[in-house]
Structures are given as C-alpha cells and as structure tokens.
Design a protein around this motif. Structure first.
Motif, short mmCIF file in Angstrom:
data_model
loop_
_atom_site.label_atom_id
_atom_site.label_comp_id
_atom_site.label_asym_id
_atom_site.label_seq_id
_atom_site.Cartn_x
_atom_site.Cartn_y
_atom_site.Cartn_z
N ALA A 162 -1.88 7.47 1.18
CA ALA A 162 -2.75 8.52 0.69
C ALA A 162 -2.43 9.80 1.46
O ALA A 162 -2.09 9.76 2.65
CB ALA A 162 -4.21 8.14 0.90
N PRO B 118 -6.99 -3.00 -6.27
CA PRO B 118 -8.34 -2.48 -6.09
C PRO B 118 -9.16 -2.53 -7.38
O PRO B 118 -8.61 -2.49 -8.48
CB PRO B 118 -8.11 -1.03 -5.63
CG PRO B 118 -6.74 -0.69 -6.11
CD PRO B 118 -5.95 -1.96 -6.06
N LEU C 21 -2.56 8.30 -3.81
CA LEU C 21 -3.87 8.94 -3.73
C LEU C 21 -3.79 10.28 -3.00
O LEU C 21 -2.98 10.45 -2.10
CB LEU C 21 -4.86 8.03 -2.97
CG LEU C 21 -5.19 6.67 -3.57
CD1 LEU C 21 -6.13 5.91 -2.63
CD2 LEU C 21 -5.81 6.81 -4.95
N LEU D 235 -12.70 2.86 0.41
CA LEU D 235 -12.67 1.58 1.13
C LEU D 235 -14.01 1.38 1.82
O LEU D 235 -14.44 2.22 2.62
CB LEU D 235 -11.54 1.58 2.16
CG LEU D 235 -11.50 0.38 3.13
CD1 LEU D 235 -11.34 -0.93 2.37
CD2 LEU D 235 -10.38 0.56 4.14
N GLY E 256 -9.57 7.17 -3.65
CA GLY E 256 -9.90 5.77 -3.42
C GLY E 256 -11.03 5.67 -2.41
O GLY E 256 -11.30 6.60 -1.65
N THR F 161 -3.93 -3.62 0.25
CA THR F 161 -4.42 -3.19 -1.06
C THR F 161 -3.42 -2.21 -1.66
O THR F 161 -2.93 -1.31 -0.97
CB THR F 161 -5.80 -2.51 -0.94
OG1 THR F 161 -6.75 -3.46 -0.44
CG2 THR F 161 -6.27 -2.01 -2.30
N TRP G 231 -3.13 0.69 -3.23
CA TRP G 231 -3.95 1.86 -3.56
C TRP G 231 -3.25 2.79 -4.54
O TRP G 231 -3.90 3.62 -5.18
CB TRP G 231 -4.27 2.64 -2.27
CG TRP G 231 -5.13 1.90 -1.31
CD1 TRP G 231 -4.74 1.31 -0.14
CD2 TRP G 231 -6.54 1.66 -1.42
NE1 TRP G 231 -5.82 0.72 0.48
CE2 TRP G 231 -6.93 0.92 -0.28
CE3 TRP G 231 -7.51 1.99 -2.36
CZ2 TRP G 231 -8.24 0.50 -0.06
CZ3 TRP G 231 -8.81 1.58 -2.16
CH2 TRP G 231 -9.17 0.85 -1.02
N MET H 124 0.84 -1.20 0.00
CA MET H 124 0.00 0.00 0.00
C MET H 124 0.87 1.25 0.00
O MET H 124 1.80 1.37 0.78
CB MET H 124 -0.89 0.02 1.24
CG MET H 124 -1.62 1.36 1.46
SD MET H 124 -2.49 1.42 3.04
CE MET H 124 -3.06 3.12 3.02
N THR I 140 -11.58 -0.86 -10.00
CA THR I 140 -11.81 0.50 -10.48
C THR I 140 -13.20 0.63 -11.08
O THR I 140 -13.62 -0.20 -11.90
CB THR I 140 -10.76 0.91 -11.52
OG1 THR I 140 -9.45 0.81 -10.95
CG2 THR I 140 -10.98 2.34 -12.00
N LEU J 30 -8.22 9.03 0.42
CA LEU J 30 -8.81 7.71 0.59
C LEU J 30 -9.97 7.86 1.55
O LEU J 30 -9.78 8.17 2.73
CB LEU J 30 -7.80 6.71 1.14
CG LEU J 30 -8.35 5.31 1.47
CD1 LEU J 30 -8.91 4.65 0.21
CD2 LEU J 30 -7.28 4.42 2.10
N SER K 1 -11.38 1.06 -5.57
CA SER K 1 -12.19 0.68 -4.41
C SER K 1 -11.86 -0.72 -3.94
O SER K 1 -11.37 -1.55 -4.70
CB SER K 1 -13.68 0.76 -4.75
OG SER K 1 -14.02 -0.19 -5.75
#
Length: 269
Positions: free
Chosen positions: A4, A71, A115, A40, A38, A110, A112, A1, A73, A118, A79
């Motif tokens: 973010a 994730p 970002l 979650l 993103g 994940t 991500w 990960m 999309t 998030l 997501s």
C-alpha cells in the motif's frame, strides 16, 4: 501482499472513544475521494470491523494456494479481521506474542492488491500488538482518536509518546464526541469538555484533523453495518469525517513533498 502506498495506524490510548467507528468512516471517506482503500482489524481479542461493515455472520475469506488470504469486500473496502477467521462466540485466549503473530500474518499473508491507503484499526492501549506493528509494518504514521475529556486525553498522550519512541510519525488527532446537538431544541453543548483535541494537538505540534459530533445516527448506522459516511453523506457527521480524510491527505502530501534546499552558487572568487 502488494504494497500500500500509505499504511496508517488508527489508534487510541483507551477504549470507548469511538476508534473503530472513526477508522471505518475515515476509510470510507478516503475511498470517496477515488482512492483504493483497505482496512485491517488489528483488535485480535475484540474485533468489530465485520459487524460495523455489515459483513454477514460466518463469512470466511477465500484462500489462494492454501497460504494467501483473499480480503473480504464490503462497501467497496477490502478488509481482514480475526472475526473472519474465528467463531464470533469463542473468545481468543492468547498471550501477547501469539496475538502479535496473528496480526502480522493477516497483514502479510492477505492479498491486498494495489492500495493507496491501508488503515489499521488498532486495539486500545500501548501494548504488544502496537509495538509489533510498529516494528514489522512500514507505517506512514498514526492517527490518534480521543474524546475531549481529561482522562481520555491523558491516555492519548501515552499513545502519542509510544509512537514517537518507535519513530512512527503522528499524522494528527481526531477529536470524537466533541459536541452534541439536541434533536428537540437544537441546543449544542460540549458534554465531555471542550477544546481537548485542540489542546493536545497544540501540545505535540500535530494537526487536529477534525472534531466529530456525538450523534445518535453515527451509532445507529454503525450498529446496522451501514456507516454514516455512506448512509447520510450530506449530514454534519459525514461531512466531519470527510474533513478528517481531506486533512489527512494534505498531511501525507506534505510529507511527500521534497524539502527546500538552499541555493548553492559557485564563483571564481
């Protein structure tokens, strides 16, 4: 990960106030400003993000090295949700610590990417998952979703108090279902009461990010997996979500601004 820039919990004290719908449209509104966003879905027992984003049934995330989740999309949003990992017709029957562990796995395992925001669509209430997230994630803050009615405001207060106890800033309140405009005569009324969001925001000294309408189109587009921010960008509902996103950005930018320090002068006296 990858980290973010801002991780934001979208929470409510009780169910049925439109928190998930708000989280999705808020995420898309933030994305429309050019941000990388993103989402979650932290509701382990009742995930709804996949349906609301129009992700086909049976969609499963890819994995890298058997450890990292890629994730899913949809509409440009990346997501992750328990709906992608479990059969939608099979209930997740877990005790609190197991659910909390699953949430942290989805958050931390994940990929991500990079970002700006998030958003975490929290389950309703003030239980184990909320506490686990507050302890494990570097939250920039929380957004509380409520309706104007007194019973919802009572539970929203509990949500605000919970985040304060675990030192998570409350970035603002979004008042959902504030007014309804009759499609036949154009009359607007406050079905669930008036000024509830303003009262609770004033009480706790936080921003009222937006007051959203009670509109059939919001529900219809949510059920169809085509959120109103995308489907009817010029509608009053979509503009209200955009107002909430812009207000949230302003709050976050204010928190990033350096504090004003007094000028220090040195003399020979």
């Amino acid at each position: 990960m990858q980290a973010a820039k801002h991780i934001i919990a979208v929470a409510s004290g009780k169910g049925g106030v439109g928190k998930s719908t708000t989280a999705i449209n808020l995420a898309l509104a933030l994305q429309s400003t050019g941000a990388r966003v993103g989402l979650l879905d932290a509701d382990i027992y009742g995930p709804s993000v996949a349906l609301m984003l129009g992700v086909p049934d049976g969609t499963r995330p890819d994995t890298r090295d058997g450890k990292t989740l890629v994730p899913v999309t949809a509409h440009g949003l990346v997501s992750m949700s328990m709906a992608y990992l479990a059969n939608e017709r099979t209930p997740v029957v877990w005790r609190g610590p197991m659910a909390g562990g699953a949430l942290i796995q989805m958050l931390e395992q994940t990929d991500w990417g990079e970002l700006d925001y998030l958003l975490i669509d929290m389950p309703p209430g003030t239980g184990d998952i909320q506490l686990t997230l507050s302890q494990k994630a570097a939250l920039s803050g929380a957004v509380i979703v409520t309706t104007p009615q007194d019973i919802a405001l009572l539970d929203a207060r509990k949500g605000i108090e919970m985040f304060r106890k675990v030192n998570v800033p409350v970035l603002g309140v979004i008042e959902n279902m504030a007014t309804h405009t009759c499609s036949e005569c154009g009359h607007t009324e406050s079905i669930f009461g008036s000024d509830g969001g303003e009262r609770i925001s004033s009480e706790y000294g936080v921003e009222l990010l937006a007051s959203l309408p009670l509109a059939r189109t919001i529900r219809e587009h949510t059920d169809a997996g085509t959120p109103v921010v995308l489907s009817e960008a010029d509608s009053p509902a979509a503009k209200a979500y955009m107002a909430a996103a812009n207000a949230l950005i302003q709050v976050l930018q204010g928190k990033e601004s350096p504090q004003d320090f007094p000028t220090i002068s040195i003399s020979d006296d």
